[in-house]
Structures are given as structure tokens and as C-alpha cells.
Write a protein that holds these residues in place. Structure first.
Motif, PDB file in Angstrom:
ATOM      1  N   PHE A   1      14.694 -22.088  -2.595  1.00  0.00           N
ATOM      2  CA  PHE A   1      13.834 -21.788  -3.684  1.00  0.00           C
ATOM      3  C   PHE A   1      12.822 -20.455  -3.089  1.00  0.00           C
ATOM      4  O   PHE A   1      12.270 -20.819  -2.255  1.00  0.00           O
ATOM      5  N   GLU A   2      12.928 -19.309  -4.051  1.00  0.00           N
ATOM      6  CA  GLU A   2      12.290 -18.307  -3.450  1.00  0.00           C
ATOM      7  C   GLU A   2      11.526 -17.543  -4.541  1.00  0.00           C
ATOM      8  O   GLU A   2      11.836 -17.530  -5.782  1.00  0.00           O
ATOM      9  N   ASN A   3      10.310 -17.013  -4.400  1.00  0.00           N
ATOM     10  CA  ASN A   3       9.586 -16.525  -5.387  1.00  0.00           C
ATOM     11  C   ASN A   3       9.062 -15.129  -4.614  1.00  0.00           C
ATOM     12  O   ASN A   3       8.482 -15.078  -3.705  1.00  0.00           O
ATOM     13  N   VAL A   4       9.076 -13.815  -5.578  1.00  0.00           N
ATOM     14  CA  VAL A   4       8.675 -12.873  -5.063  1.00  0.00           C
ATOM     15  C   VAL A   4       7.732 -12.162  -6.247  1.00  0.00           C
ATOM     16  O   VAL A   4       7.936 -12.222  -7.363  1.00  0.00           O
ATOM     17  N   LEU A   5       6.544 -11.559  -5.645  1.00  0.00           N
ATOM     18  CA  LEU A   5       5.792 -11.047  -6.942  1.00  0.00           C
ATOM     19  C   LEU A   5       5.637  -9.495  -6.368  1.00  0.00           C
ATOM     20  O   LEU A   5       5.161  -8.974  -4.980  1.00  0.00           O
ATOM     21  N   LEU A   6       5.980  -8.592  -7.242  1.00  0.00           N
ATOM     22  CA  LEU A   6       5.923  -7.084  -7.095  1.00  0.00           C
ATOM     23  C   LEU A   6       4.803  -6.492  -7.763  1.00  0.00           C
ATOM     24  O   LEU A   6       4.619  -6.878  -8.956  1.00  0.00           O
ATOM     25  N   HIS A   7       3.966  -5.409  -7.103  1.00  0.00           N
ATOM     26  CA  HIS A   7       3.213  -4.796  -7.918  1.00  0.00           C
ATOM     27  C   HIS A   7       3.591  -3.296  -7.947  1.00  0.00           C
ATOM     28  O   HIS A   7       3.752  -2.487  -6.588  1.00  0.00           O
ATOM     29  N   PHE A   8       3.566  -2.633  -9.037  1.00  0.00           N
ATOM     30  CA  PHE A   8       4.013  -1.131  -9.094  1.00  0.00           C
ATOM     31  C   PHE A   8       2.801  -0.221  -9.404  1.00  0.00           C
ATOM     32  O   PHE A   8       1.875  -0.558 -10.462  1.00  0.00           O
ATOM     33  N   PHE A   9       2.442   0.812  -8.787  1.00  0.00           N
ATOM     34  CA  PHE A   9       1.363   1.842  -9.049  1.00  0.00           C
ATOM     35  C   PHE A   9       1.967   3.074  -8.513  1.00  0.00           C
ATOM     36  O   PHE A   9       2.288   3.395  -7.496  1.00  0.00           O
ATOM     37  N   GLY A  10       2.058   3.884  -9.704  1.00  0.00           N
ATOM     38  CA  GLY A  10       2.668   5.444  -9.210  1.00  0.00           C
ATOM     39  C   GLY A  10       3.914   5.255  -8.668  1.00  0.00           C
ATOM     40  O   GLY A  10       4.724   4.675  -9.295  1.00  0.00           O
ATOM     41  N   LYS A  11       4.037   6.105  -7.528  1.00  0.00           N
ATOM     42  CA  LYS A  11       5.479   5.827  -6.884  1.00  0.00           C
ATOM     43  C   LYS A  11       5.590   4.818  -6.052  1.00  0.00           C
ATOM     44  O   LYS A  11       6.645   5.082  -5.055  1.00  0.00           O
TER      45      LYS A  11
END
Length: 248
Positions: free
Chosen positions: A176-186
Motif C-alpha cells: 500500500f503506497e501513497n505519493v504526493l507530488l507538487h509541481f511548480f514551473g519546470k
């Protein structure tokens, strides 16, 4: 633990019944950096792991190929494994894998993907593979958060061996895996926690990582992520992975 495995399998089968939603999406939750389901992608990466028995280094080539209406995606993995202990240094091909993903449900802010991977007993050295053929069915849920600045991906996967060397341990792992990604610009940053219950040893083999990535050209991305295992049954102590994605 058998109940957890049963729930995992039922969860996978239930989501396999979802009907495809055509023309119901503006942007896929799985189309951000590192999750290019709809673009032809080559991923080259090197991963170093420190273990109690020495170090393991894996250099791997991964190819992702969308097919059909791009709701389907094929995956191929070719690893080159090196081990460094007090007495021996070796390098050889590891267990080669392939997989297929299918997205049966998608809206512009969330969706499901179904995935099945199979890894063969192909390692040139027994120490560089499981000695088993392993199948890994999984379901992935993705959702954009806070005006698509964040992407949350949650994965439930069951890993089971079905053939191979009888002298090697069977494989029965629920992930059971959870990943949170945050994007800003490149750029992007990510944090991930994965809980793995190994039914054979009746213990958890967990790990977590943080990741930093950047788009350096329109078709090339690079990333680095340090990681660490945790729990008394962890398979490694700490590691670091660096890679490049080539879109074509």
C-alpha cells in the motif's frame, strides 16, 4: 493477513469492472512528470541501496509505450545489477519485467489505472534475482488537489510468485503506497511512503523517499530521490536513485 490479501484482490477485481469514460477528460492525473501514461518514454536510472549484507546497485532501462487509444500502456524493464560485499563484486542481468496498464475511468481531476506486471526468473546470478516468476496486479488512484498544484497517487498491489526455483522462498507481499507530488514551473518535488507486508516472514518491509525533479528540455526530465527503509524487517537501510526521462 489473508484477509488483507483478499481485500487487495477484490479491490483490484472491482475496479476492473469500471467502464471506460471516453472524451470525459481535459487532462489526465497520470500525465505529469514521472507518470507519462500517454507519451512514449524511456527512463534511465541508477539506484544504490545500502543493506546489512553489503551494497546493491541497479542500473535500469524502462520503456513505456502507449497503445490503442492510449488508455493502454506497455512497460518493459531491463536491470543490470551489481553487488558489493566484503568478499565479492559481481555485475549481471537481473530479473527482466514487463507490464500492462489500463485506465478504465478518467475525469479531468481524478481517475483509476489498473496495472499488472510480471517479472521473470532471468537473473544471470541467483543473488541478483528472486529465483521466481512473480506477478503483481495493482490498482492506482490518482487525484489532483489544490487547483492541480498537487497530484496524489495511491497504489494497492499484491505480489505473488507462481513458478521458479523450488529452493527459493515464495513471494507473497501486499503493498500500500501513497505519493504526493507538487509541481511548480519546470520543477516538482514528491514524498512517498510505502507499506509492504511480507506474508512469508510475517513482517513489514517498508520504505519512504523524497524526490526532486526538473524539466530541462521539452522532452527531457531529470530527478534524484534519496530513500530509506524502516522497520526491523526492512530490506535495505538507505539508498539514492538518479534518473532521466526521455519523451519521444
Amino acid at each position: 493477513m489473508k484477509k488483507i490479501q483478499l481485500l487487495s484482490i477484490l479491490f483490484f477485481l472491482f475496479n476492473n469492472l469500471l467502464l471506460a469514460q471516453e472524451n470525459d477528460t481535459l487532462q489526465s492525473p497520470f500525465s505529469e512528470p514521472r507518470y507519462h501514461y500517454f507519451l512514449k518514454t524511456i527512463i534511465l536510472f541508477d539506484e544504490y541501496l545500502d543493506t546489512d549484507n553489503g551494497s546493491i546497485n541497479t542500473t535500469q532501462v524502462r520503456v513505456l509505450l502507449p497503445i490503442g487509444n492510449k488508455a493502454w500502456n506497455l512497460r518493459f524493464d531491463l536491470p543490470l545489477v551489481s553487488a558489493n560485499t566484503n568478499s565479492i563484486n559481481k555485475t549481471a542481468i537481473g530479473d527482466v519485467g514487463m507490464g500492462v496498464s489500463y485506465i478504465p475511468y478518467m475525469k479531468n481531476s481524478n481517475g483509476f489505472a489498473l496495472r499488472t506486471r510480471v517479472y521473470g526468473n532471468t537473473a544471470a546470478d541467483p543473488n541478483f534475482g528472486t529465483g521466481k516468476w512473480v506477478i503483481m496486479p495493482a490498482v492506482v488512484y490518482g487525484k489532483y488537489l489544490y487547483n492541480k498544484k498537487f497530484l496524489w497517487l495511491s497504489t494497492m498491489e499484491y505480489q505473488s510468485s507462481f513458478a521458479g526455483d523450488d529452493s527459493r522462498n515464495d513471494i507473497s507481499v501486499t503493498l500500500f503506497e501513497n505519493v504526493l507530488l507538487h509541481f511548480f514551473g519546470k520543477n516538482w518535488v514528491a514524498a512517498d511512503v510505502a507499506f509492504r507486508y511480507n506474508d512469508i516472514i510475517d513482517g513489514f518491509q517498508n520504505n519512504a523517499f523524497v524526490e526532486f525533479g526538473r524539466k530541462i528540455t521539452p522532452t527531457n526530465l531529470v530527478y534524484i530521490h534519496p530513500s530509506a527503509g524502516f522497520g526491523i524487517n526492512r530490506t535495505y537501510n538507505f539508498g539514492i536513485e538518479m534518473g532521466v526521462l526521455i519523451l519521444f
